[in-house]
Design an enzyme around this catalytic site. Sequence first.
Site, PDB file in Angstrom:
ATOM      1  N   THR A   1       0.807  -1.224   0.000  1.00 32.91           N
ATOM      2  CA  THR A   1       0.000   0.000   0.000  1.00 32.91           C
ATOM      3  C   THR A   1       0.840   1.273   0.000  1.00 32.91           C
ATOM      4  OG1 THR A   1      -1.769  -1.129   1.164  1.00 32.91           O
ATOM      5  CG2 THR A   1      -1.605   1.232   1.565  1.00 32.91           C
TER       6      THR A   1
ATOM      7  N   ARG B   1     -13.581  -7.884  -0.292  1.00 37.95           N
ATOM      8  CA  ARG B   1     -12.995  -7.439   0.973  1.00 37.95           C
ATOM      9  C   ARG B   1     -12.551  -5.968   0.868  1.00 37.95           C
ATOM     10  NH1 ARG B   1      -7.738  -5.208   2.606  1.00 37.95           N
ATOM     11  NH2 ARG B   1      -7.328  -5.862   4.742  1.00 37.95           N
TER      12      ARG B   1
ATOM     13  N   GLY C   1     -10.442  -3.063   3.129  1.00 34.99           N
ATOM     14  CA  GLY C   1      -9.597  -2.913   4.310  1.00 34.99           C
ATOM     15  C   GLY C   1      -9.812  -1.574   4.994  1.00 34.99           C
ATOM     16  N   ASP C   2      -8.799  -1.157   5.733  1.00 37.26           N
ATOM     17  CA  ASP C   2      -8.866   0.108   6.468  1.00 37.26           C
ATOM     18  C   ASP C   2      -8.677   1.320   5.576  1.00 37.26           C
ATOM     19  OD1 ASP C   2      -6.089  -0.997   6.193  1.00 37.26           O
ATOM     20  OD2 ASP C   2      -5.586   1.013   6.928  1.00 37.26           O
TER      21      ASP C   2
ATOM     22  N   GLY D   1      -0.502  -1.587   6.744  1.00 37.80           N
ATOM     23  CA  GLY D   1      -0.392  -2.774   7.590  1.00 37.80           C
ATOM     24  C   GLY D   1      -1.652  -3.607   7.513  1.00 37.80           C
ATOM     25  N   HIS D   2      -1.858  -4.429   8.504  1.00 43.47           N
ATOM     26  CA  HIS D   2      -2.976  -5.370   8.486  1.00 43.47           C
ATOM     27  C   HIS D   2      -4.303  -4.627   8.691  1.00 43.47           C
ATOM     28  CE1 HIS D   2      -5.469  -8.721  10.278  1.00 43.47           C
ATOM     29  NE2 HIS D   2      -5.210  -9.089   9.039  1.00 43.47           N
ATOM     30  N   GLY D   3      -5.065  -4.499   7.608  1.00 42.95           N
ATOM     31  CA  GLY D   3      -6.239  -3.631   7.603  1.00 42.95           C
ATOM     32  C   GLY D   3      -7.290  -3.991   8.622  1.00 42.95           C
TER      33      GLY D   3
HETATM   34  N1  ASP Z   1      -3.831  -1.730   5.036  1.00 43.27           N
HETATM   35  C1  ASP Z   1      -3.966  -2.334   3.736  1.00 43.27           C
HETATM   36  C2  ASP Z   1      -5.160  -3.237   3.743  1.00 43.27           C
HETATM   37  O1  ASP Z   1      -5.326  -3.979   4.682  1.00 43.27           O
HETATM   38  C3  ASP Z   1      -2.797  -3.143   3.328  1.00 43.27           C
HETATM   39  C4  ASP Z   1      -1.475  -2.572   3.711  1.00 43.27           C
HETATM   40  O2  ASP Z   1      -1.334  -1.423   4.095  1.00 43.27           O
HETATM   41  O3  ASP Z   1      -0.513  -3.304   3.635  1.00 43.27           O
HETATM   42  O4  ASP Z   1      -5.888  -3.240   2.769  1.00 43.27           O
END
Ligand code: ASP
Length: 333
Positions: A172, A200, A202-203, A224-226
């Site tokens: 991202t 899906r 994400g954030d 990161g992990h959305g």
């Molecule tokens: N945050 C993004 C998502 O989860 C992915 C990322 O930033 O690596 O879609």
Amino acid sequence: MTTPVIIVHGGAWSIPDDIVGESRAGTKAAARAGYAVLSSGGTAIDAIQAAVRVLEDDPCFDAGTGSVLTANGDVEMDAVIMDGRTLESGAVACVHNIKNPIELARNVMEKTDHCLLVGPGANLFAEEVGIKRVPTETLVSAKAVRELQFYHANYDCTVHDLFRQRGSGHDTVGAVALDVNGNVAYGTSTGGISCKKPGRVGDSPIIGAGGYADNDVGGISCTGHGESISKVVLAHQVIAAMRTGTDAQEAADKALANMASRVDGYGGVIVLGREGDVALSFTTERMSWAWAKEGTIHSGVNPGEDFREPVDVTNGDVANGDVQNGGASNSDV
Ligand code: ASP
């Protein structure tokens, strides 16, 4: 007049050795593009669009061209832009066949009364505003295909475990800018996470979760992990702490530490305070970042890096040869 500054990220996670160089070059090019806009008196919003566009067009990153693939091999992208002067924002989610989703997000902000358009509605709106469809294959990079094949071969695509164990190859992108008039803006663009279920989101396109901008406080873009970022409303945590006087670096470090302890989630953030103070922090192995202010570009990928070099805004060029001014940790610049 405010001293302009822009900070960009090219995503968190492991960033394999073979793309560290590309990733570093890409984030610097984006910071340079955004800084050129700001240095000529342009707005923070224009700088964000210019910087994110460079990253979307670079197949090294998981946004626009180079987006990671869904479990069934499709490209579904999310993007957002927000103006800290008015708190107007525009976002798209789960959009297909668009080369620069940040441009579409800006159109949502400026030409609709809505904050977020998703799926076919977002694509319909793209047609209305004259943003043309591109074939899916033009957005697909060899890296994204390899990554999906690897995931299918080795995992069941439960993304949380996947990210914690291995990390992601490319990621991202986002930017936060402050212009000469003291206006703050941010933008983020992403293909999401490899092997995600179709549909899906994400954030990233959700203000308050994956980012925020408010002239009264500053701005932030998360990576990161959305799902984890959404659970703790990461951007809101940082902005809320800054609003009550916590400095940007401390707010960023604490919010990421809280995400790790509360939901076992990992990621990174780039932050600008309204006075132009810069902070970045990450709890993943690496995060690609660059920021430009007062004629200097700073950049890094590994913990502790802070390479510095002059930026020549007259021709957008940067002097060769990084000089490393070491000592900074991954959560301290
Ligand atoms: N945050 C993004 C998502 O989860 C992915 C990322 O930033 O690596 O879609």
